[in-house]
Design a protein around this motif. Sequence first.
Motif, PDB file in Angstrom:
ATOM      1  N   ARG A 136      51.647  57.180 -23.350  1.00  0.00           N
ATOM      2  CA  ARG A 136      51.442  56.361 -24.547  1.00  0.00           C
ATOM      3  C   ARG A 136      50.413  57.039 -25.444  1.00  0.00           C
ATOM      4  N   ILE A 137      50.600  56.932 -26.744  1.00  0.00           N
ATOM      5  CA  ILE A 137      49.634  57.478 -27.676  1.00  0.00           C
ATOM      6  C   ILE A 137      48.290  56.792 -27.412  1.00  0.00           C
ATOM      7  N   GLY A 138      47.241  57.607 -27.339  1.00  0.00           N
ATOM      8  CA  GLY A 138      45.922  57.101 -26.968  1.00  0.00           C
ATOM      9  C   GLY A 138      45.645  57.274 -25.486  1.00  0.00           C
ATOM     10  N   SER A 139      46.558  57.956 -24.790  1.00  0.00           N
ATOM     11  CA  SER A 139      46.419  58.170 -23.346  1.00  0.00           C
ATOM     12  C   SER A 139      46.374  59.662 -23.029  1.00  0.00           C
ATOM     13  N   THR A 140      45.979  59.952 -21.804  1.00  0.00           N
ATOM     14  CA  THR A 140      45.898  61.326 -21.329  1.00  0.00           C
ATOM     15  C   THR A 140      47.092  61.623 -20.442  1.00  0.00           C
ATOM     16  N   GLY A 141      47.706  62.782 -20.683  1.00  0.00           N
ATOM     17  CA  GLY A 141      48.831  63.215 -19.869  1.00  0.00           C
ATOM     18  C   GLY A 141      48.370  63.695 -18.507  1.00  0.00           C
ATOM     19  N   ALA A 142      49.315  64.123 -17.704  1.00  0.00           N
ATOM     20  CA  ALA A 142      49.018  64.629 -16.365  1.00  0.00           C
ATOM     21  C   ALA A 142      48.098  65.844 -16.450  1.00  0.00           C
ATOM     22  N   ALA A 143      47.269  65.995 -15.423  1.00  0.00           N
ATOM     23  CA  ALA A 143      46.336  67.128 -15.353  1.00  0.00           C
ATOM     24  C   ALA A 143      47.005  68.302 -14.642  1.00  0.00           C
ATOM     25  N   PHE A 144      46.616  69.499 -15.048  1.00  0.00           N
ATOM     26  CA  PHE A 144      47.154  70.725 -14.473  1.00  0.00           C
ATOM     27  C   PHE A 144      46.009  71.582 -13.956  1.00  0.00           C
ATOM     28  N   PRO A 145      46.248  72.325 -12.869  1.00  0.00           N
ATOM     29  CA  PRO A 145      45.171  73.143 -12.290  1.00  0.00           C
ATOM     30  C   PRO A 145      44.839  74.356 -13.164  1.00  0.00           C
ATOM     31  N   VAL A 146      43.573  74.723 -13.135  1.00  0.00           N
ATOM     32  CA  VAL A 146      43.116  75.936 -13.811  1.00  0.00           C
ATOM     33  C   VAL A 146      43.156  77.068 -12.798  1.00  0.00           C
ATOM     34  N   ASP A 147      43.755  78.181 -13.175  1.00  0.00           N
ATOM     35  CA  ASP A 147      43.780  79.375 -12.326  1.00  0.00           C
ATOM     36  C   ASP A 147      42.353  79.903 -12.233  1.00  0.00           C
ATOM     37  N   ALA A 148      41.783  79.870 -11.036  1.00  0.00           N
ATOM     38  CA  ALA A 148      40.375  80.244 -10.838  1.00  0.00           C
ATOM     39  C   ALA A 148      40.106  81.717 -11.105  1.00  0.00           C
ATOM     40  N   THR A 149      41.125  82.545 -10.988  1.00  0.00           N
ATOM     41  CA  THR A 149      40.948  83.982 -11.227  1.00  0.00           C
ATOM     42  C   THR A 149      41.104  84.331 -12.708  1.00  0.00           C
ATOM     43  N   ALA A 150      42.172  83.822 -13.320  1.00  0.00           N
ATOM     44  CA  ALA A 150      42.457  84.142 -14.720  1.00  0.00           C
ATOM     45  C   ALA A 150      41.730  83.216 -15.695  1.00  0.00           C
ATOM     46  N   HIS A 151      41.230  82.074 -15.187  1.00  0.00           N
ATOM     47  CA  HIS A 151      40.543  81.068 -16.016  1.00  0.00           C
ATOM     48  C   HIS A 151      41.457  80.533 -17.114  1.00  0.00           C
ATOM     49  N   THR A 152      42.739  80.341 -16.768  1.00  0.00           N
ATOM     50  CA  THR A 152      43.739  79.833 -17.702  1.00  0.00           C
ATOM     51  C   THR A 152      44.488  78.664 -17.069  1.00  0.00           C
ATOM     52  N   ALA A 153      45.192  77.925 -17.911  1.00  0.00           N
ATOM     53  CA  ALA A 153      46.066  76.851 -17.428  1.00  0.00           C
ATOM     54  C   ALA A 153      47.166  76.644 -18.457  1.00  0.00           C
ATOM     55  N   THR A 154      48.311  76.204 -17.972  1.00  0.00           N
ATOM     56  CA  THR A 154      49.416  75.830 -18.846  1.00  0.00           C
ATOM     57  C   THR A 154      49.789  74.398 -18.508  1.00  0.00           C
ATOM     58  N   MET A 155      49.697  73.541 -19.516  1.00  0.00           N
ATOM     59  CA  MET A 155      50.071  72.133 -19.363  1.00  0.00           C
ATOM     60  C   MET A 155      51.459  71.958 -19.950  1.00  0.00           C
ATOM     61  N   GLU A 156      52.361  71.316 -19.219  1.00  0.00           N
ATOM     62  CA  GLU A 156      53.717  71.099 -19.714  1.00  0.00           C
ATOM     63  C   GLU A 156      53.967  69.609 -19.894  1.00  0.00           C
ATOM     64  N   TYR A 157      54.406  69.272 -21.089  1.00  0.00           N
ATOM     65  CA  TYR A 157      54.758  67.897 -21.434  1.00  0.00           C
ATOM     66  C   TYR A 157      56.114  67.917 -22.136  1.00  0.00           C
ATOM     67  N   LEU A 158      56.643  66.745 -22.440  1.00  0.00           N
ATOM     68  CA  LEU A 158      57.924  66.654 -23.126  1.00  0.00           C
ATOM     69  C   LEU A 158      57.831  65.646 -24.262  1.00  0.00           C
ATOM     70  N   GLY A 159      58.691  65.825 -25.251  1.00  0.00           N
ATOM     71  CA  GLY A 159      58.865  64.853 -26.318  1.00  0.00           C
ATOM     72  C   GLY A 159      60.348  64.597 -26.456  1.00  0.00           C
ATOM     73  N   GLY A 160      60.711  63.388 -26.844  1.00  0.00           N
ATOM     74  CA  GLY A 160      62.126  63.064 -27.008  1.00  0.00           C
ATOM     75  C   GLY A 160      62.311  61.851 -27.893  1.00  0.00           C
ATOM     76  N   TYR A 161      63.553  61.593 -28.255  1.00  0.00           N
ATOM     77  CA  TYR A 161      63.878  60.453 -29.108  1.00  0.00           C
ATOM     78  C   TYR A 161      63.811  59.150 -28.316  1.00  0.00           C
ATOM     79  N   TYR A 162      63.420  58.089 -29.029  1.00  0.00           N
ATOM     80  CA  TYR A 162      63.414  56.734 -28.482  1.00  0.00           C
ATOM     81  C   TYR A 162      63.917  55.813 -29.593  1.00  0.00           C
ATOM     82  N   ALA A 163      64.912  54.983 -29.297  1.00  0.00           N
ATOM     83  CA  ALA A 163      65.479  54.065 -30.293  1.00  0.00           C
ATOM     84  C   ALA A 163      64.812  52.696 -30.191  1.00  0.00           C
ATOM     85  N   THR A 164      64.422  52.145 -31.344  1.00  0.00           N
ATOM     86  CA  THR A 164      63.893  50.777 -31.370  1.00  0.00           C
ATOM     87  C   THR A 164      65.004  49.774 -31.683  1.00  0.00           C
TER      88      THR A 164
END
Length: 183
Positions: A136-164
């Motif tokens: 939900r807007i105003g919320s935090t998505g799932a957390a992803f681990p930080v690579d301890a060696t490279a000091h990087t992370a990639t977070m993957e989320y999705l967006g899609g259509y929703y009909a009202t």
Amino acid sequence: MSNLKVAVCALALVISSASAYAADVVGQGTVTFNGKLIDETCTIDDSSKDIIVTLPNLSTKTLSAAGNEAGSQAFDIKVKDCPDAITKVAAHFEVLNSEYNPSTGNLINQLEVEDPDNSATKAEVRLYNTDSSQIRIGSTGAAFPVDATAHTATMEYLGGYYATAQTTAGNVKAQVTYTLAYP
């Protein structure tokens, strides 16, 4: 004890009783906000500063009733230069104005206001975690681990259509901002 001291004590007892009573009144409650700010942060990778996600072209028949969802598309948010103290990172999604529907928690189609002649109607954009749970807007998505060696992370989320409701043909545009969060 003087009469003045007795009167002051009695008054204090009445006030504290009234305060306790007020807290127990039906229809009243308390909201307490707790949080923590930290000095450390990861840096958003240049490729993730202004992400454009192209949702697929779909038929309005796919989004013919309230609650229909379709056309999800994955996107990545990449971070770098994460300090050793940060082991997980997530994106917290917000809008700077009222460009979301508080009932559904989705982003509204901005084109319904900006370009109504070319805009799809009754179509929103919903954010998801990779397990298909809604963010939900105003919320935090799932957390992803930080690579301890490279000091990087990639977070993957999705967006899609929703009909009202039954959607109509046209263009859809929605925007959201994100801030890095450290669960």
